[in-house]
Design a protein around this motif. Structure first.
Motif, mmCIF file in Angstrom:
data_model
loop_
_atom_site.group_PDB
_atom_site.id
_atom_site.type_symbol
_atom_site.label_atom_id
_atom_site.label_comp_id
_atom_site.label_asym_id
_atom_site.label_seq_id
_atom_site.Cartn_x
_atom_site.Cartn_y
_atom_site.Cartn_z
ATOM 1 N N ASP A 85 0.952 -1.093 0.039
ATOM 2 C CA ASP A 85 0.090 0.022 0.134
ATOM 3 C C ASP A 85 0.714 1.207 -0.112
ATOM 4 N N ASN A 97 -3.495 8.329 2.605
ATOM 5 C CA ASN A 97 -4.395 7.374 3.049
ATOM 6 C C ASN A 97 -5.627 7.521 2.429
ATOM 7 N N TYR A 118 -3.383 -4.878 -2.011
ATOM 8 C CA TYR A 118 -2.124 -4.097 -1.639
ATOM 9 C C TYR A 118 -2.374 -4.584 -0.120
ATOM 10 N N ASP A 142 -0.904 -3.952 3.800
ATOM 11 C CA ASP A 142 -0.830 -2.864 4.738
ATOM 12 C C ASP A 142 0.393 -3.389 5.539
#
Lengths: 210, 715
Positions: free
Chosen positions: B457, B469, B496, B498
């Motif tokens: 991410d 974000n 993605y 985190d």
């Protein structure tokens, strides 16, 4: 004489001999073989370690005299940049891989980031700032301008200082000579223009140009 | 000439008699149909002294990519100024975002795109203004006057006035909002291979980069950061470090322990003597292999469907045609700018002054204000020259660090990253995986395309704070996943992870891996279906004129250069944008690769056909392509950062080598189509096409698949 009193006036002399041995061996092992410009330990770099005393290291940079009595293990690069305030010589890696810190030490191209101060006692150092004579650029600099080599330019002081000595060794360089013996890194990849500039500088050198 | 009360340009004569010319955003906003009134804070872009000497004020970061020179060319050409009178360049000191309609960020080839609007318009307005000023002195109609090399000339009698004789009058005039632009034929500077503006500084050691900032009170700072991503300081003991001569102060900061010393060496030795206990955090058991497994899962369970048209699954299930799947892997990649990260800050009770080699001056300024909880106008941020950027300097982390170190120590601090710091705490191009399944049907059409992508991410670390974000912050991780090709049944997805690993933009962003996989798959499919790979691309792009033209041009180059014995040849296409947009480029790449005696693979030649619209400076453009080839080859050969127990293993140029002079392509040939479309830079754009062309050449030479990077046999 310009006198510089370093911040490292109370260097730890008990350990410095060991440090010197380590750094010199490291330096020779790394540079003597892996890089194009064989580095010799500068002559006149003999010293006596007098326990309890602070030894003064005298050296000349661009014809100007300096004295230093700080940590003898400090690389020449930081003396040039911070003490002599000559910032044309750059820090890139600290381990003699990139060549951004290349200067001439007693007439030889060296990577100053791994040359400890203890090895430059009574040495003559020349930096990029000394290449220009009055308003007259060195022929390698002229070639660099002619071919418009620099992109970001950060490595170019070191590139030019290395090429000045390379051309003394290889006055008629082939592309192969350049590939094998010019080992300074340019992350921008200005190498195509640089190669042309090296050949052009060689012709300027033959014409006897400054 | 049309005049307006709301002029695009403002000019003032300063107390010292210098002309300062400003853009005026109010007028620009009006032109762009922005109805709300924008309060303009004018941006100075040029100064002229009373001898006519010009200082160009660079709105964009100068990191070697050449845009300041190109922008000066656009401006001085359109104002008909004498290039020889351009004697100086300096960085803009503007601080307000409102001055520019965007944040002065130097990323993604936007300098030229926006410069073609702003600098061109400013030049044209100014030229018109000088004519008006001369016309009022001579009492003639300005339409009959001509301009040339910083002069207004009356062709009927040969009389002339130089620009600097006129600028006092200029400030009294309203300049045109809709100026008359020069035609392409009238161009004197645009399109010329002029030299870069700061070359002399750069070859004499006089160019000042961030790391060269110096003043008497300045101290040197370093931070020992947790070697494990996501870790933090548990406790530390600085008593041994304090004994190192030259060490001044040691204190904890947001991301580690900072040391302030008299010089670099004392700071480094002091840092080595620090005793720190780390909380290594959750990543301490995570290595690249584990991340790859998680990325694999994300291919199967994506987070986002980017595009779903037709029915790719159904088309792929049919037994007709030729079907192929490919899996591609890309490691973390580091920037390794020649000048390691650094910034200088001096924070006092009521003021904060910063010198930073940044690509995003105003974002960094904003974030410093936020960090200190102070007004923006109490902060001054000077942008310096950058020793390379490649996207790394778009982040503001290194600026904030310097500010924190100065704030906490009370000293002005130049915070220097060692090379090891720089490589182990980069904002890497994310590690990524792609899985593509494609099909060419019996009619020779690309009938189905199923593409899955996974990466880390990017949004928490996005260089632009406003996109952090958000969904937009993911773009740099998946950009380029949509092929330009006509495909009736297409499904594109991405997922993605985190993870607290700083990932960001690196020259060419995700196009480097997305387009790699696309172009290798296109070549493999064409070969399996016995279709000429360039012919297939031409067919799939035939509705896009600019895309077709680059392919057709490469076809000619291909025919004119038969493949030599012992060579493998590969092709790739790259693009961004859509017809109608100013943000468009197309390029076609061809590479020949051969074996060296030791079995390694050498790129013998690369041909690049590029349509980036009108070319401002062909020498600069080609220099960027040359640069891109070395950069792409460095990455392809050895651009691999690996993680073990949450820590990056590579630390310097010995274990993360970058290209030497002999490690490029042996020959390069470039064709710039220069077709007159809106100009676009190319600094990062070539990364999308060079590697897949080489990969395809290697596959053709060796018969072995190239499923990503690194390709360690590359010479």
């Amino acid at each position: 004489m310009f006198q510089y009193n370093g911040y490292w006036a109370t260097a730890l002399f008990e350990t410095h001999l060991i440090l010197t041995v380590i750094t010199s061996a490291f330096w020779e092992a790394l540079l003597g073989t892996a890089h194009g410009h064989p580095l010799k330990k500068p002559e006149g770099a003999h010293y006596q370690n007098q326990k309890g005393g602070v030894r003064m290291i005298n050296l000349s940079i661009n014809g100007k005299s300096y004295s230093y009595n700080g940590d003898e293990d400090m690389p020449l690069l930081w003396f040039i940049r911070e003490n002599a305030k000559l910032t044309g010589t750059k820090y890139g890696c600290g381990i003699a891989q990139c060549g951004a810190c290349t200067v001439h030490l007693n007439g030889e191209a060296v990577r100053s980031c791994v040359v400890p101060m203890v090895d430059v006692a009574d040495a003559n150092v020349e930096t990029i700032e000394n290449l220009i004579k009055g308003e007259t650029l060195h022929f390698v600099q002229r070639a660099w301008i002619e071919q418009d080599v620099p992109q970001c330019g950060y490595c170019q002081s070191g590139q030019i200082m290395a090429v000045v000595k390379f051309l003394e060794q290889f006055p008629n360089p082939t592309d192969k000579d350049i590939d094998n013996h010019h080992t300074n890194i340019c992350r921008c990849g200005s190498y195509i223009e640089m190669r042309k500039a090296i050949h052009l500088a060689a012709t300027f050198q033959k014409e006897g140009g400054q | 000439m049309m005049q307006s009360r709301r002029s695009f340009l403002k000019s003032t004569v300063t107390a010292s008699g210098t002309l300062l010319v400003y853009f005026n955003l109010g007028a620009l906003a009006q032109e762009q149909d922005v109805t709300t009134e924008v309060k303009a804070n004018p941006m100075p872009f040029i100064e002229m002294d009373n001898n006519g000497n010009i200082t160009f004020i660079s709105s964009r970061t100068d990191m070697g990519q050449g845009s300041p020179t190109s922008l000066a060319q656009i401006l001085l050409d359109e104002m008909d100024a004498d290039w020889d009178k351009l004697v100086h360049v300096r960085e803009t000191e503007e601080t307000e975002r409102s001055a520019y309609e965007e944040g002065l960020s130097t990323i993604g080839a936007i300098s030229t795109i926006i410069g073609w609007f702003n600098h061109r318009k400013a030049g044209a307005c100014l030229r018109g203004g000088f004519k008006l000023a001369a016309a009022s002195i001579w009492q003639v109609d300005e339409k009959g006057l001509i301009t040339e090399k910083s002069k207004v000339i009356n062709p009927t009698n040969g009389e002339y006035l130089e620009y600097h004789q006129l600028y006092q009058k200029l400030s009294d005039l309203y300049l045109a909002d809709v100026p008359e632009f020069k035609t392409r034929e009238q161009a004197t500077l645009v399109g010329k291979p002029l030299r870069q503006l700061r070359t002399r500084e750069r070859v004499t050691g006089n160019a000042t980069y961030g790391i060269d900032v110096s003043f008497p009170e300045l101290k040197i700072g370093m931070i020992e950061r947790c070697p494990t991503f996501g870790g933090s300081v548990k406790s530390f003991d600085g008593s041994k470090a304090r004994e190192i001569p030259g060490v001044i102060d040691i204190f904890q900061v947001s991301n580690g322990v900072a040391i302030v010393a008299e010089g670099f060496w004392a700071a480094k030795k002091g840092r080595e003597a620090l005793e720190i206990e780390w909380d290594h955090g959750p990543l301490s058991i995570v290595s690249s292999e584990e991340i790859e497994k998680q990325l694999e899962d994300k291919l199967v369970n994506p987070d986002q469907i980017e595009k779903n048209e037709g029915d790719a699954a159904n088309e792929l299930a049919k037994s007709s045609g030729v079907k192929l799947s490919g899996d591609f892997n890309f490691p973390f990649v580091a920037h390794a700018t020649m000048e390691p990260m650094n910034a200088t800050a001096w924070v006092t009770r009521d003021r904060c002054e910063i010198w930073a080699p940044t690509q995003c001056k105003l974002d960094a300024h904003d974030q410093v204000a936020k960090f200190l909880g102070r007004n923006r106008n109490e902060i001054v941020l000077h942008r310096t020259l950058c020793g390379g950027g490649f996207g790394r300097r778009a982040q503001e982390d290194f600026v904030i660090e310097a500010v924190e170190a100065s704030h906490k120590s009370g000293y002005p601090v130049k915070l220097i990253w060692t090379r090891e710091d720089d490589m182990r705490h980069d904002y890497y191009r994310s590690i990524s995986k792609l899985q593509i399944t494609g099909k060419i049907n019996d009619e020779g059409e690309l009938s189905a395309w199923d593409s899955k992508l996974s990466f880390i991410d990017t949004s928490p670390y996005h260089f632009s704070p406003q996109d952090r974000n958000t969904k937009d912050g993911l773009f740099v991780g998946h950009a380029g996943i949509v092929p330009a090709y006509k495909i009736p049944n297409i499904n594109l997805s991405y997922g993605y992870l985190d993870l607290p690993i700083t990932v960001g933009i690196l020259r060419g962003i995700s196009h480097g891996y997305t387009n790699f996989a696309i172009e290798v798959m296109i070549d493999r499919l064409a070969k399996k279906a016995n279709i000429d790979t360039l012919e297939l691309r031409a067919n799939l792009l035939n509705e896009n004129e600019r895309a077709s033209t680059v392919i057709d041009t490469l076809k000619k180059v291909d025919q004119e250069n038969p493949v030599l014995n012992g060579m493998g040849r590969g092709y790739a296409f790259a693009y961004e944008g859509e017809p109608g947009s100013v943000y468009q480029y197309y390029s076609a790449h061809m590479a020949d690769v051969r074996h060296l005696d030791d079995g390694s693979l050498k790129v013998h030649k690369i041909w690049i056909v590029a349509d980036h619209g009108r070319v401002i400076n062909p020498a600069s453009f080609k220099r960027q392509i040359h640069s891109s080839i070395y950069f792409a080859l460095s990455m392809m050969r050895s651009g691999e950062i690996t993680m073990t127990n949450g820590q990056m293993e590579q630390s310097n140029f010995d274990n993360y080598p970058v290209s030497f002079i002999g490690e490029g392509a042996e020959h390069v040939e470039i064709k710039l189509l220069d077709n007159g479309a809106h100009p676009m830079g190319c600094g990062e754009k070539m990364q999308a096409g060079i590697q897949p062309a080489i990969a395809n050449a290697i596959e053709n030479l060796t018969g072995e698949e190239v499923n990503g990077i690194p390709v360690k046999r590359l010479a």
